[in-house]
Structures are given as C-alpha cells and as structure tokens.
Design a protein around this motif. Structure first.
Motif, PDB file in Angstrom:
ATOM      1  N   ALA A 232       1.032  -0.782  -0.103  1.00 16.95           N
ATOM      2  CA  ALA A 232      -0.005  -0.242  -0.277  1.00 16.95           C
ATOM      3  C   ALA A 232       0.924   1.472   0.178  1.00 16.95           C
ATOM      4  N   ASN A 237      -2.644  -1.770  -3.861  1.00 18.88           N
ATOM      5  CA  ASN A 237      -3.794  -2.246  -3.047  1.00 18.88           C
ATOM      6  C   ASN A 237      -3.810  -3.893  -3.522  1.00 18.88           C
ATOM      7  N   ARG A 239      -5.103  -7.388  -2.078  1.00 21.89           N
ATOM      8  CA  ARG A 239      -5.763  -8.494  -1.003  1.00 21.89           C
ATOM      9  C   ARG A 239      -4.655  -9.779  -0.647  1.00 21.89           C
TER      10      ARG A 239
END
Length: 300
Positions: A232, A237, A239
């Motif tokens: 980040a 970004n 996951r």
C-alpha cells in the motif's frame, strides 16, 4: 507558512513517484540452436516493453557447432559437413532475429540486437552475465523443455535481478499486467521478487497475495498484513488469499490456482541450493519452471 492538506498530499505523491523504481530496460534472450525460439517471442517482448514504456534489446546466441574428432565416423558420416550445415542453420536464425528487430521501435527508439557466437553449453552463464545490467530479462520457453529452461535458471540464480519466464502458449497472446498474483512465504527470495516486481504491481488493477497453508510451517500468514501495508505504501492495493495445500506440493497449488483464476502474471521467489557441483532447484521453482501456468517473474 503552513502547507495545506492538499498541497501536502501532492508533494508527498511527487516525492513518492520520484523514488519509485521503473522498468526501463528489457532484455530478450534468444537461442538459435538446437530449438530456435519462435518469432512470436519478439512480438511479445516488444509489446511488453511498450506496455512499460521501456527500451528493448535482444541478445542472440549463435551456436558454434564443431564436429567431433573421430576419423572413422567422419569417413562414414561426413561429420564436418553435418556440423557446418547446423552452424549455417543457427547463423540463419540469428540473421532472421536481427532482421525482425530492425523493424521494431520502442518508447526509447529502435530495438538493439547483439549476436554472440559461442558454444551451446556456455549460453546459460553468458545470459546471466548480460542480465546483470538490465532491469528484467525475458526468457521464452519452448513447448519441449530444453536449453531455455537452463537459461532461465541461470539468470534467476546468477543474474542478480529478475527473470520473466514466458510459456510457449502465452507468446501468441498480448502481454497484460491487469491481474497479478504474488506467492508469499516470508522467504528472502519471495521478498526479492516482490521488490523487483514493484513497478509491475503498481500497474495492476488487481493484486492477490497468495499464501499456501498446511504445507509447511511458515510465518507467512502472520506477516501478510505487514506485506499488504508495504504494498500500500508503494501504491499497490492488494488482498490476501489463503489456499489450503490439501496434501499437494506448493508448486502444484500455485499452478492450479493461477490457471483457475486466469492471472496475467505470477510473481514468486526462486529457491535453490548447491550440492557439491550440482545445482538443486527447490520443488516449487522446478515445478513452475517445467509448466508455467502464465508468465512468471522470478528472482532469487
């Protein structure tokens, strides 16, 4: 004088963009003999360099084939003539690569092509040396395993930087960095691969950090949140996703997951160690190199 929040954010963004690395120099390794790399590899590498707004150069290995010194065999089979024919075949392939390169241009101008004449067994070490001065080396794999796999291994472990392995079935497709999966096990090779891949990860629309659980005891799960924070901070970004090994080896899990989700790129560390004079690849590295599910960026 006080700086407003928007000005501060803009300044921070400018400083961040300045210190972020970029891929500016792509190298394509091309072997001419015994199994030439298909011409589609040049088109793929060219499109990849255009995607990154980078330069592209080719290192072409023309193989100097010598007939063995065996008078009886030479008399029966004319080995010198056979060797000369194979040398001519390798030289012709090298000339074809050079001609194809002459018609290509990148963000930084024309595509440079350098031909190195050498013996076949010297190619992996020579490829690793050249790759040390480039941002990323692209190695197209052939349908049948052979010397290109040796070249990829040599660059991964001796090139000092990343190697981008492209399976034969991907060479006819347009390169994409839209969806990227990162194999994470908290190991040094994985960390190195992520550092080298950061310019690519920032271009992705989707980044998945994949952790294989119940295969071996690793602190990957506990470190995943810290990795996500690091990504980040680099404008990535991501996951985190955990995949249960369910009795499978890590390489099998990686290949199945990537193929099933149709990712554009797999980023992973290259693991291996020396045993006497023989180099032994780690299981996951060997498995993925033998049958890459998509283009794979590896680093050690």
């Amino acid at each position: 004088m006080r700086m407003g929040a928007r000005s501060l954010n803009n300044a921070s963004g400018m400083l961040l963009s300045r210190r972020m690395p970029h891929v500016r120099d792509v190298l394509l390794q091309l072997v001419t003999y015994p199994d030439p790399v298909p011409d589609e590899a040049l088109s793929w590498a060219h499109q990849f360099s255009q995607l990154l707004e980078a330069s592209l150069s080719l290192e072409i290995f023309e193989v100097d084939i010598q007939a063995p010194s065996n008078p009886l065999a030479n008399a029966l089979l004319n080995l010198p003539a056979m060797a000369a024919a194979q040398r001519a075949r390798s030289a012709e392939t090298a000339r074809r690569y050079t001609a194809l390169a002459s018609g290509l241009e990148t963000h930084f101008g024309s595509v440079a092509a350098v031909t190195t004449i050498c013996s076949g067994h010297d190619i992996p070490s020579l490829a690793a040396r050249t790759a040390r001065l480039r941002d990323v080396a692209v190695v197209p794999l052939l349908a049948s395993l052979g010397q290109q796999q040796d070249v990829a291994e040599a660059i991964a472990f001796g090139g000092g930087g990343p190697v981008l392995v492209v399976p034969a079935e991907s060479l006819g497709e347009r390169p994409s960095l839209r969806r990227i999966v990162v194999a994470w096990d908290f190991g040094a090779p994985a960390a190195s691969a992520i550092a080298h891949a950061m310019p690519l990860l920032r271009r992705a629309e989707e980044v998945v950090v994949l952790i294989v659980v119940n295969e071996k005891s690793i602190p990957a799960t506990s470190s995943a949140s810290r990795l996500a924070l690091r990504l980040a901070l680099n404008d990535v970004n991501a996951r985190v996703y955990e995949e249960d090994a369910s009795g499978r080896k890590i390489g099998e899990v990686l290949s199945a997951y990537v193929a099933g989700q149709r990712f554009d790129l797999l980023v992973m560390g290259a693991f291996g160690h020396s045993r006497m004079s023989e180099f032994i690849l780690g299981g996951a590295t060997r498995s993925v190199l033998q049958a890459p599910p998509c283009p794979v960026l590896m680093a050690h």
